[in-house]
Design an enzyme around this catalytic site. Structure first.
Site, PDB file in Angstrom:
ATOM      1  N   GLY A  52       0.768  -1.247   0.000  1.00 23.24           N
ATOM      2  CA  GLY A  52       0.000   0.000   0.000  1.00 23.24           C
ATOM      3  C   GLY A  52       0.796   1.292   0.000  1.00 23.24           C
ATOM      4  O   GLY A  52       0.214   2.356   0.211  1.00 23.24           O
ATOM      5  N   TRP A  54       2.113   2.956  -2.545  1.00 25.34           N
ATOM      6  CA  TRP A  54       1.631   3.851  -3.615  1.00 25.34           C
ATOM      7  C   TRP A  54       0.265   4.416  -3.233  1.00 25.34           C
ATOM      8  O   TRP A  54      -0.036   5.573  -3.522  1.00 25.34           O
ATOM      9  CB  TRP A  54       1.536   3.091  -4.943  1.00 25.34           C
ATOM     10  N   ASP A  72      -5.480  -5.978  -4.975  1.00 25.46           N
ATOM     11  CA  ASP A  72      -4.331  -6.891  -4.899  1.00 25.46           C
ATOM     12  C   ASP A  72      -4.848  -8.282  -4.505  1.00 25.46           C
ATOM     13  O   ASP A  72      -5.918  -8.410  -3.913  1.00 25.46           O
ATOM     14  CB  ASP A  72      -3.301  -6.413  -3.867  1.00 25.46           C
ATOM     15  N   ASP A 112       1.814  -1.566 -10.560  1.00 26.92           N
ATOM     16  CA  ASP A 112       3.144  -1.980 -10.087  1.00 26.92           C
ATOM     17  C   ASP A 112       3.138  -3.509  -9.989  1.00 26.92           C
ATOM     18  O   ASP A 112       3.839  -4.088  -9.167  1.00 26.92           O
ATOM     19  CB  ASP A 112       3.405  -1.336  -8.712  1.00 26.92           C
ATOM     20  N   LYS A 152       4.553  -0.798 -14.543  1.00 26.10           N
ATOM     21  CA  LYS A 152       5.870  -1.419 -14.347  1.00 26.10           C
ATOM     22  C   LYS A 152       5.999  -2.534 -15.378  1.00 26.10           C
ATOM     23  O   LYS A 152       5.035  -3.267 -15.625  1.00 26.10           O
ATOM     24  CB  LYS A 152       5.974  -2.014 -12.948  1.00 26.10           C
TER      25      LYS A 152
HETATM   26  C1  SAM Z   1       5.687  -4.783  -6.091  1.00 22.95           C
HETATM   27  S1  SAM Z   1       4.182  -5.197  -5.319  1.00 22.95           S
HETATM   28  C2  SAM Z   1       3.353  -3.638  -5.292  1.00 22.95           C
HETATM   29  C3  SAM Z   1       3.921  -2.664  -4.280  1.00 22.95           C
HETATM   30  C4  SAM Z   1       3.058  -1.415  -4.143  1.00 22.95           C
HETATM   31  N1  SAM Z   1       3.164  -0.555  -5.297  1.00 22.95           N
HETATM   32  C5  SAM Z   1       3.401  -0.614  -2.909  1.00 22.95           C
HETATM   33  O1  SAM Z   1       3.839   0.541  -3.055  1.00 22.95           O
HETATM   34  O2  SAM Z   1       3.207  -1.103  -1.793  1.00 22.95           O
HETATM   35  C6  SAM Z   1       3.349  -6.073  -6.571  1.00 22.95           C
HETATM   36  C7  SAM Z   1       1.990  -6.606  -6.192  1.00 22.95           C
HETATM   37  O3  SAM Z   1       1.327  -7.189  -7.336  1.00 22.95           O
HETATM   38  C8  SAM Z   1       0.382  -8.106  -6.809  1.00 22.95           C
HETATM   39  N2  SAM Z   1      -0.198  -8.981  -7.825  1.00 22.95           N
HETATM   40  C9  SAM Z   1       0.395  -9.995  -8.504  1.00 22.95           C
HETATM   41  N3  SAM Z   1      -0.475 -10.599  -9.329  1.00 22.95           N
HETATM   42  C10 SAM Z   1      -1.662  -9.950  -9.175  1.00 22.95           C
HETATM   43  C11 SAM Z   1      -2.952 -10.101  -9.773  1.00 22.95           C
HETATM   44  N4  SAM Z   1      -3.202 -11.071 -10.664  1.00 22.95           N
HETATM   45  N5  SAM Z   1      -3.949  -9.263  -9.407  1.00 22.95           N
HETATM   46  C12 SAM Z   1      -3.712  -8.293  -8.465  1.00 22.95           C
HETATM   47  N6  SAM Z   1      -2.503  -8.097  -7.881  1.00 22.95           N
HETATM   48  C13 SAM Z   1      -1.495  -8.913  -8.220  1.00 22.95           C
HETATM   49  C14 SAM Z   1       1.206  -8.854  -5.759  1.00 22.95           C
HETATM   50  O4  SAM Z   1       0.363  -9.531  -4.847  1.00 22.95           O
HETATM   51  C15 SAM Z   1       2.038  -7.727  -5.145  1.00 22.95           C
HETATM   52  O5  SAM Z   1       1.482  -7.287  -3.930  1.00 22.95           O
END
Ligand code: SAM
Length: 208
Positions: A52, A54, A72, A112, A152
């Site tokens: 969270g 962002w 997410d 992201d 990303k």
């Molecule tokens: C790098 S993290 C995001 C970090 C976030 N921007 C922050 O600032 O806290 C990437 C996220 O993509 C989510 N993710 C992966 N596949 C997903 C999907 N099919 N649907 C939703 N979220 C997904 C992961 O669970 C993970 O929490």
């Protein structure tokens, strides 16, 4: 300690000091400082939003008149003035829920997204870009004309093709890597400015 590790630690420390949930917040913050796509009162959707960081920053910038919604696979601890849902960008029913929540055109879509990484560069790239393609499809259903999107992307053989595809939908597409993104990581960020008018997109589709 290597310089890159020191930088990583510096952002992690900063995130902790400023009560942000992830060091990733500094990537968004640096990109927004250069390109000013998040503003007060905006409606913002964040895909792949856990834990969270962002969302925290987007909510701070958009303020009480803004709307910030995150999705997410993982549960996100509540953040004041932020709506979150547990779901997948790959699931029709979850996308439907998200669209209902947005209740109108979004100003900005952030992604992201990252899959669980295997460490095998090419495989991770394919998985990540597949997810990001889903984020683009979702973007097309909610983004308003002239809106912005940030994706990303893990670099690999499909990157150039995906970026060219993005150029069909946005007037300006910028590839960037903020300082807070580790140099040795394959990730880049693609900032897409000014979502084209539906009529412009229609002309393109008819001509192809
Ligand atoms: C790098 S993290 C995001 C970090 C976030 N921007 C922050 O600032 O806290 C990437 C996220 O993509 C989510 N993710 C992966 N596949 C997903 C999907 N099919 N649907 C939703 N979220 C997904 C992961 O669970 C993970 O929490």
């Amino acid at each position: 300690m290597k310089l890159s590790d020191a930088r990583k630690d510096q952002y992690r420390k900063l995130a902790k000091e400023n009560m942000y949930r992830s060091r990733a917040v500094y990537k968004l913050s640096q990109l927004n400082k250069s390109h000013h796509f998040l503003k007060e009162g905006m409606k913002v959707v964040d895909i792949g939003a856990a834990p969270g960081g962002w969302l925290q920053l987007a909510s701070k910038i958009t303020g009480p008149k803004g709307t910030v919604i995150g999705i997410d696979l993982k549960e996100i601890e509540p953040i004041p003035n932020v709506i979150t849902i547990v779901g997948s960008i790959e699931e029709e029913k979850d996308i439907g829920k998200l669209i209902n929540l947005i209740g109108g055109n979004a100003d900005v879509v952030l992604s992201d997204l990252a899959p669980n990484v295997s460490g095998l560069w090419e495989m991770d790239h394919i998985k990540q870009i597949d997810l990001t393609r889903k984020a683009l499809e979702f973007t097309k259903t909610v983004l308003k004309e002239n809106g912005y999107a940030l994706y990303k992307v893990f670099q690999g053989e499909d990157t150039a093709g995906f970026i060219n595809h993005l150029k069909e939908f946005f007037l300006n597409v910028i590839i960037t890597k903020p300082d807070a993104s580790r140099k040795q990581s394959s990730e880049i960020y693609v900032l897409c400015k000014k979502y084209k008018k539906k009529e412009q997109l229609q002309i393109r589709i008819t001509n192809t």
